[in-house]
Design a protein around this motif. Sequence first.
Motif, PDB file in Angstrom:
ATOM      1  N   GLY A 276      44.147  58.789  49.048  1.00  0.00           N
ATOM      2  CA  GLY A 276      44.989  57.674  49.478  1.00  0.00           C
ATOM      3  C   GLY A 276      44.793  57.342  50.939  1.00  0.00           C
ATOM      4  N   GLY A 277      44.519  58.386  51.767  1.00  0.00           N
ATOM      5  CA  GLY A 277      44.269  58.125  53.175  1.00  0.00           C
ATOM      6  C   GLY A 277      42.986  57.352  53.412  1.00  0.00           C
ATOM      7  N   LEU A 278      41.968  57.582  52.581  1.00  0.00           N
ATOM      8  CA  LEU A 278      40.739  56.808  52.713  1.00  0.00           C
ATOM      9  C   LEU A 278      40.961  55.337  52.389  1.00  0.00           C
ATOM     10  CD1 LEU A 278      38.152  59.266  51.093  1.00  0.00           C
ATOM     11  CD2 LEU A 278      38.508  58.788  53.531  1.00  0.00           C
ATOM     12  N   PHE A 279      41.901  55.073  51.485  1.00  0.00           N
ATOM     13  CA  PHE A 279      42.197  53.690  51.119  1.00  0.00           C
ATOM     14  C   PHE A 279      43.306  53.094  51.982  1.00  0.00           C
ATOM     15  CE2 PHE A 279      43.927  50.299  48.425  1.00  0.00           C
ATOM     16  CZ  PHE A 279      42.755  49.671  48.010  1.00  0.00           C
ATOM     17  N   SER A 280      43.990  53.915  52.778  1.00  0.00           N
ATOM     18  CA  SER A 280      45.152  53.440  53.529  1.00  0.00           C
ATOM     19  C   SER A 280      44.831  52.357  54.557  1.00  0.00           C
ATOM     20  CB  SER A 280      45.842  54.624  54.218  1.00  0.00           C
ATOM     21  OG  SER A 280      44.953  55.261  55.119  1.00  0.00           O
ATOM     22  N   PRO A 281      43.647  52.327  55.225  1.00  0.00           N
ATOM     23  CA  PRO A 281      43.385  51.193  56.122  1.00  0.00           C
ATOM     24  C   PRO A 281      43.425  49.851  55.409  1.00  0.00           C
ATOM     25  CG  PRO A 281      41.868  52.984  56.591  1.00  0.00           C
ATOM     26  CD  PRO A 281      42.593  53.364  55.343  1.00  0.00           C
ATOM     27  N   ILE A 282      42.956  49.822  54.159  1.00  0.00           N
ATOM     28  CA  ILE A 282      43.043  48.579  53.383  1.00  0.00           C
ATOM     29  C   ILE A 282      44.482  48.308  52.996  1.00  0.00           C
ATOM     30  CG2 ILE A 282      42.249  47.430  51.288  1.00  0.00           C
ATOM     31  CD1 ILE A 282      39.744  49.154  51.396  1.00  0.00           C
ATOM     32  N   ALA A 283      45.202  49.365  52.583  1.00  0.00           N
ATOM     33  CA  ALA A 283      46.599  49.187  52.185  1.00  0.00           C
ATOM     34  C   ALA A 283      47.475  48.762  53.353  1.00  0.00           C
ATOM     35  CB  ALA A 283      47.135  50.482  51.584  1.00  0.00           C
ATOM     36  N   GLY A 284      47.107  49.154  54.572  1.00  0.00           N
ATOM     37  CA  GLY A 284      47.906  48.783  55.726  1.00  0.00           C
ATOM     38  C   GLY A 284      47.742  47.342  56.150  1.00  0.00           C
ATOM     39  N   ARG A 285      46.706  46.668  55.678  1.00  0.00           N
ATOM     40  CA  ARG A 285      46.435  45.301  56.113  1.00  0.00           C
ATOM     41  C   ARG A 285      46.589  44.260  55.011  1.00  0.00           C
ATOM     42  NH1 ARG A 285      43.802  48.789  59.170  1.00  0.00           N
ATOM     43  NH2 ARG A 285      43.471  48.334  61.378  1.00  0.00           N
ATOM     44  N   LEU A 286      46.602  44.695  53.760  1.00  0.00           N
ATOM     45  CA  LEU A 286      46.778  43.770  52.651  1.00  0.00           C
ATOM     46  C   LEU A 286      48.183  43.867  52.107  1.00  0.00           C
ATOM     47  CD1 LEU A 286      43.434  44.274  50.668  1.00  0.00           C
ATOM     48  CD2 LEU A 286      43.992  42.483  52.318  1.00  0.00           C
ATOM     49  N   ARG A 287      48.623  42.841  51.421  1.00  0.00           N
ATOM     50  CA  ARG A 287      49.947  42.840  50.804  1.00  0.00           C
ATOM     51  C   ARG A 287      49.943  41.894  49.614  1.00  0.00           C
ATOM     52  NH1 ARG A 287      53.326  38.514  52.858  1.00  0.00           N
ATOM     53  NH2 ARG A 287      52.187  37.203  54.347  1.00  0.00           N
ATOM     54  N   GLY A 288      50.942  42.085  48.765  1.00  0.00           N
ATOM     55  CA  GLY A 288      51.116  41.203  47.622  1.00  0.00           C
ATOM     56  C   GLY A 288      50.003  41.338  46.596  1.00  0.00           C
ATOM     57  N   ALA A 289      49.616  40.201  46.046  1.00  0.00           N
ATOM     58  CA  ALA A 289      48.586  40.188  45.001  1.00  0.00           C
ATOM     59  C   ALA A 289      47.243  40.668  45.517  1.00  0.00           C
ATOM     60  CB  ALA A 289      48.456  38.778  44.430  1.00  0.00           C
ATOM     61  N   TYR A 290      46.945  40.464  46.810  1.00  0.00           N
ATOM     62  CA  TYR A 290      45.671  40.905  47.359  1.00  0.00           C
ATOM     63  C   TYR A 290      45.562  42.432  47.320  1.00  0.00           C
ATOM     64  CZ  TYR A 290      45.518  36.108  49.042  1.00  0.00           C
ATOM     65  OH  TYR A 290      45.526  34.735  49.118  1.00  0.00           O
ATOM     66  N   LEU A 291      46.642  43.126  47.656  1.00  0.00           N
ATOM     67  CA  LEU A 291      46.629  44.577  47.570  1.00  0.00           C
ATOM     68  C   LEU A 291      46.553  45.027  46.118  1.00  0.00           C
ATOM     69  CD1 LEU A 291      46.844  47.347  48.919  1.00  0.00           C
ATOM     70  CD2 LEU A 291      49.336  47.119  48.829  1.00  0.00           C
ATOM     71  N   GLY A 292      47.235  44.325  45.221  1.00  0.00           N
ATOM     72  CA  GLY A 292      47.166  44.675  43.812  1.00  0.00           C
ATOM     73  C   GLY A 292      45.757  44.572  43.260  1.00  0.00           C
ATOM     74  N   ILE A 293      45.041  43.526  43.624  1.00  0.00           N
ATOM     75  CA  ILE A 293      43.661  43.365  43.164  1.00  0.00           C
ATOM     76  C   ILE A 293      42.763  44.435  43.780  1.00  0.00           C
ATOM     77  CG2 ILE A 293      41.661  41.831  43.219  1.00  0.00           C
ATOM     78  CD1 ILE A 293      43.646  39.491  43.120  1.00  0.00           C
ATOM     79  N   ALA A 294      42.996  44.776  45.066  1.00  0.00           N
ATOM     80  CA  ALA A 294      42.184  45.808  45.718  1.00  0.00           C
ATOM     81  C   ALA A 294      42.403  47.174  45.068  1.00  0.00           C
ATOM     82  CB  ALA A 294      42.510  45.863  47.204  1.00  0.00           C
ATOM     83  N   THR A 295      43.645  47.497  44.741  1.00  0.00           N
ATOM     84  CA  THR A 295      43.910  48.779  44.089  1.00  0.00           C
ATOM     85  C   THR A 295      43.416  48.781  42.644  1.00  0.00           C
ATOM     86  OG1 THR A 295      46.148  47.995  43.576  1.00  0.00           O
ATOM     87  CG2 THR A 295      45.866  49.350  45.555  1.00  0.00           C
ATOM     88  N   LEU A 296      43.355  47.619  42.025  1.00  0.00           N
ATOM     89  CA  LEU A 296      42.817  47.544  40.667  1.00  0.00           C
ATOM     90  C   LEU A 296      41.355  47.967  40.630  1.00  0.00           C
ATOM     91  CD1 LEU A 296      43.511  46.727  37.751  1.00  0.00           C
ATOM     92  CD2 LEU A 296      42.753  44.406  38.319  1.00  0.00           C
ATOM     93  N   ALA A 297      40.640  47.733  41.728  1.00  0.00           N
ATOM     94  CA  ALA A 297      39.240  48.166  41.798  1.00  0.00           C
ATOM     95  C   ALA A 297      39.119  49.683  41.721  1.00  0.00           C
ATOM     96  CB  ALA A 297      38.609  47.647  43.084  1.00  0.00           C
ATOM     97  N   LEU A 298      40.167  50.412  42.170  1.00  0.00           N
ATOM     98  CA  LEU A 298      40.122  51.863  42.085  1.00  0.00           C
ATOM     99  C   LEU A 298      40.055  52.339  40.640  1.00  0.00           C
ATOM    100  CD1 LEU A 298      42.775  52.821  44.800  1.00  0.00           C
ATOM    101  CD2 LEU A 298      40.286  52.976  44.996  1.00  0.00           C
ATOM    102  N   ILE A 299      40.708  51.617  39.732  1.00  0.00           N
ATOM    103  CA  ILE A 299      40.681  52.004  38.327  1.00  0.00           C
ATOM    104  C   ILE A 299      39.258  51.926  37.779  1.00  0.00           C
ATOM    105  CG2 ILE A 299      41.502  51.393  36.023  1.00  0.00           C
ATOM    106  CD1 ILE A 299      43.624  52.671  37.703  1.00  0.00           C
ATOM    107  N   PHE A 300      38.552  50.835  38.075  1.00  0.00           N
ATOM    108  CA  PHE A 300      37.188  50.680  37.574  1.00  0.00           C
ATOM    109  C   PHE A 300      36.252  51.720  38.186  1.00  0.00           C
ATOM    110  CE2 PHE A 300      39.032  46.345  37.369  1.00  0.00           C
ATOM    111  CZ  PHE A 300      39.041  46.217  35.990  1.00  0.00           C
ATOM    112  N   ILE A 301      36.417  51.970  39.484  1.00  0.00           N
ATOM    113  CA  ILE A 301      35.585  52.990  40.130  1.00  0.00           C
ATOM    114  C   ILE A 301      35.885  54.364  39.548  1.00  0.00           C
ATOM    115  CG2 ILE A 301      35.094  54.131  42.320  1.00  0.00           C
ATOM    116  CD1 ILE A 301      35.694  51.464  43.704  1.00  0.00           C
ATOM    117  N   GLY A 302      37.174  54.658  39.387  1.00  0.00           N
ATOM    118  CA  GLY A 302      37.552  55.965  38.851  1.00  0.00           C
ATOM    119  C   GLY A 302      37.056  56.183  37.435  1.00  0.00           C
TER     120      GLY A 302
END
Length: 395
Positions: free
Chosen positions: A135-161
Amino acid sequence: MSDTAAEATSGATTAPAPAPGGAGSLTGRLLRPRTCAVLIGSLLLLALPFYLDRFWLQAGLFAMAAAIGAIGLNMLTGATGQLSMGHAFFLAVGAYSYCVLAGESSTENGHALTGLGLPTWLAAILAVLIAGAAGGLFSPIAGRLRGAYLGIATLALIFIGQHVLFNAGSLTGGYNGRAVPPLSLFGFTFDDSELVVAAVPFGSSEKLWYVGLAALLLSALFARGVLRGRPGRAMNAIRDHRIAAGVMGVPVARYRAGVFVLSSMYAGLAGVLLALVFQRTVPEYFGMILSLEYLAMIVIGGLGSVAGAVVGAFFVSLLPQVLTHYSDSLPLVSAPGTGGLAPGEASRYLYGAAVVAVVLFLPGGLARLGIARPRVRLAKARPRFTRPKKSGEKK
């Protein structure tokens, strides 16, 4: 000063001693309805392994693990307002990190599995920390995005995982997964070896029941302290108005990143407990459906509330178990593989109906059902003051 004045002064400053057994004493606190309900519920939870069978104990453990993960997601989405669609990724990180750290190197289903053979209690702690580091590796993105943009960015984690879990056979075992080493703590192993307590045989589910209760209690108390303290007020300020929170001196990006790491650690702990309950990790389980179920948990239970996360997790996780167990006697529901409406499909229909009903009629979630609404007091009419008449002025 006279004797009479001294007596009056001493009588005015001396307060009467509280009556024993009053509202402020320990006995008065224990006799409160809420405290009595908590004590009775705790005793019932401690006694359940002596009376329930293995199916219901596993369902309860599954609900406890879901509640831990839902508490973490509720702090992120409900309290801070950050939409996350990748919660299942961090559950997978916690579950598979425990398997790699605690397991031994072996060959299973054609895969040469890697294992470090660490003590299982240490592997569980390190797995939670690894999930937090992810989560810390992804936290710089989480700290700057919000709303649907953060939701789409975190959705990419599912495909990568999912890609990593299916293809990193030496770590995950591929499509068939890998076995989970049983937890050992203070020389006591939480496996299927029989342990007789009060003429009741204790297996892995009975033993893990108390581990799940302790983990859920500590997670809930820590999250409650965070939400009721200064960090919780800052998180709510970021959720309600990000710019105003920044003007008041709240480091918005730092708080968002920190809450994302904390939520990932909660998910890692939930993943470790799930792995111990299932005794085998399968990559297909940690997909998008699981992330959507966690979002349904916090919406149905109540956003921004620890109790709401627990209630919603128990509702969403136990519903398919109950439908599967009673599929023979329920109308319109059939056993899996026999045609008709399967219990999993029926539970998802009920999830959707519950989410719509909560959003329309109960915005606070199921956790608000037991809270009485405050009474509205009517303000007293203020007396009207008139300007005094001057001498010689007509009334």
